[in-house]
Enzyme design. Structure first.
Site, mmCIF file in Angstrom:
data_model
loop_
_atom_site.group_PDB
_atom_site.id
_atom_site.type_symbol
_atom_site.label_atom_id
_atom_site.label_comp_id
_atom_site.label_asym_id
_atom_site.label_seq_id
_atom_site.Cartn_x
_atom_site.Cartn_y
_atom_site.Cartn_z
ATOM 1 N N HIS A 279 0.859 -1.187 0.000
ATOM 2 C CA HIS A 279 0.000 0.000 0.000
ATOM 3 C C HIS A 279 0.892 1.232 0.000
ATOM 4 O O HIS A 279 2.109 1.120 0.156
ATOM 5 C CB HIS A 279 -0.971 -0.009 1.179
ATOM 6 C CG HIS A 279 -0.323 0.094 2.532
ATOM 7 N ND1 HIS A 279 0.608 -0.817 2.984
ATOM 8 C CD2 HIS A 279 -0.459 0.995 3.540
ATOM 9 C CE1 HIS A 279 0.988 -0.489 4.214
ATOM 10 N NE2 HIS A 279 0.369 0.616 4.571
ATOM 11 N N ASP B 127 5.811 4.709 4.866
ATOM 12 C CA ASP B 127 6.779 3.775 5.452
ATOM 13 C C ASP B 127 6.881 2.473 4.657
ATOM 14 O O ASP B 127 7.665 1.592 5.005
ATOM 15 C CB ASP B 127 6.467 3.501 6.930
ATOM 16 C CG ASP B 127 5.062 2.977 7.162
ATOM 17 O OD1 ASP B 127 4.125 3.441 6.464
ATOM 18 O OD2 ASP B 127 4.874 2.106 8.029
ATOM 19 N N HIS C 106 -7.228 -2.336 5.754
ATOM 20 C CA HIS C 106 -6.442 -1.229 6.300
ATOM 21 C C HIS C 106 -7.145 0.091 5.963
ATOM 22 O O HIS C 106 -8.196 0.088 5.334
ATOM 23 C CB HIS C 106 -5.014 -1.317 5.719
ATOM 24 C CG HIS C 106 -4.007 -0.500 6.463
ATOM 25 N ND1 HIS C 106 -3.957 -0.415 7.834
ATOM 26 C CD2 HIS C 106 -2.967 0.276 6.025
ATOM 27 C CE1 HIS C 106 -2.964 0.367 8.191
ATOM 28 N NE2 HIS C 106 -2.343 0.805 7.122
#
Lengths: 304, 304
Positions: free
Chosen positions: B63, B67, B143
């Site tokens: 995704h 990070d 998510h």
């Protein structure tokens, strides 16, 4: 004296190595934190060397090669995660917008502060930030793409007032500013007190100059003249001089030549090519021209 | 057995720390190198752990949170500097183009290889890469933004031919494929030689599953069922369960619950929140549900 300190976060060049990070440094002055360049991993280096991210005032990007700018998205995101509010100023060439716009498009809505992007002038010397105490200017370097160097300098400070003289001559508060600016004091009964009796000289203003990346160019000398500390790239040893010329970088000797002609007090060299694991040769070549040369290393702190 | 090995390059979460890098891992299988996620500093981690950049075949981005993706510009640039030619495949959600386009606009002309961007399907399970020996599929996770998990699996291998039987029965080369597929062999004089005499069973196909970032979701179980190794995020301890739910992350116990229900052989947890310096609590919480749980760490190598 208030702190005026440079911290080297990275002094490698385009190809990162396990022992050198790409370019970034922090300058603490006037109780603010400025960053010059932001290669990948800069935010991690800030943590490693315990820099106070919350104090970050502005970021200056010399040019848009990746090893000077790829740490920006991570740093900007983390600043937001850490609750940074208000503004962050980024001084960079116009084309940073290619990069910033896409970043803002996907990540910008989550930022809780504002980014101000000021465009650098790649043709002329210009003051890009100033306040009562300091002045930051940029000037063109000689590289493959538009690249600017930076000078961070304290302004001339006023004279220091001697506290005991204020009491002795009963100097009113309203007169202090003009005495600090050099005026004598005239007492109530008409006596003229020489300014020299009332004041001491301030610390001389300090000046830091940053030149990376750049080929050897004497055109930059007027801008960096007399700096207390000059950081100048020294990507190559003298044996690779042809390669330095071709890629618009400098040898250590050329950096030292610039330091000498600019009459700076100290030279820091960095932006070493990944081909050199050992830097003794590079160091001695620079020292043969300019004795007070030191090698930059990650975590190095230099008081200006 | 040919190597099928995972190397953890980073197992921290959004806020980087000095002791944990953001997410990235390498999977060596079928003599190719695949990368899953590419947080800032990934190229440095590759150097640190001596990964062979030149072998990199494809990059899978779960995704677009920073990070998991901010290391991409640096890695793509360095690949080019190192002389990588041909192609690099990137499997990521469509919106990576915001990021890639701006990168390509300024840096792309200097790349000496081609980037193929394949879009991930965030709604369905689908095979995204396959060859004779392996199959890589992606499936939706749960998510805050579109996020996919990945399964890298060997295909069923043919039976192993016993070399000495080839000589003994004078089996012609043209018959070997069908025997490996299970056929008996008929000799010139009409005798039927049972396949079991001629072959041994192949190694069972191996399977690795990657789930990060994701909230607890039993919907993913069919995709990861029976994996030899499951990497599942465990951002939080049980005491921070409410925070896990709110941020669409998992606790270590939830990761273990998924491992147990999926009947995997081994669980690796990672993507730890920066709030935990020590991971003993998180580890024991997972082990209380699924005994064969190990903590990911930077540089860890896991043979599948």
């Amino acid at each position: 004296m208030t702190p005026f300190q440079v911290t080297i976060l990275g002094c490698g060049s385009a190809m990162p190595t396990t022992y050198r990070n790409p370019t970034s440094q922090l300058i603490e002055v006037n109780n603010k934190l400025f960053m010059i360049d932001c290669g990948e991993g800069t935010q991690l280096q800030m943590r490693k060397y315990k820099a106070r991210m919350s104090k970050l005032h502005s970021i200056f990007i010399s040019h848009l090669h990746g090893d000077h700018v790829f740490g920006l998205p991570g740093l900007l995101s983390t600043l937001s995660l850490m609750g940074h509010t208000g503004e962050i100023n980024i001084y960079a060439h116009k084309e940073l917008e290619y990069f910033l716009t896409s970043f803002m498009k996907y990540y910008g809505t989550q930022l809780n502060y504002k980014i101000n992007h000021f465009h650098l002038d790649s043709k002329n010397n210009s003051v890009i930030y100033e306040n009562k105490s300091i002045e930051i200017s940029s000037f063109p370097l000689k590289h493959r793409v538009d690249t600017n160097g930076f000078v961070i300098a304290e302004k001339d400070a006023p004279l220091h007032m001697k506290g005991d003289m204020i009491d002795f001559y009963r100097i009113p508060f309203s007169k202090i500013k003009e005495i600090k600016d050099g005026a004598d004091f005239i007492t109530e009964d008409g006596r003229v007190i020489d300014n020299k009796l009332l004041t001491t000289l301030p610390n001389p203003p300090r000046k830091y100059a940053y030149c990376s990346d750049t080929a050897y160019s004497t055109k930059i000398i007027p801008y960096i003249k007399g700096a207390d500390v000059l950081y100048h790239e020294a990507t190559f040893e003298e044996a690779d001089k042809a390669r330095a010329k071709k890629t618009y970088h400098s040898t250590a000797k050329q950096a030292a030549e610039i330091a000498k002609q600019s009459e700076v007090k100290k030279l820091i060299v960095g932006h070493y090519s990944s081909r050199y694991r050992e830097l003794n040769q590079l160091h001695s070549e620079a020292k043969s021209i300019f004795e007070n040369t030191v090698l930059a290393f990650e975590g190095m702190k230099i008081d200006i």
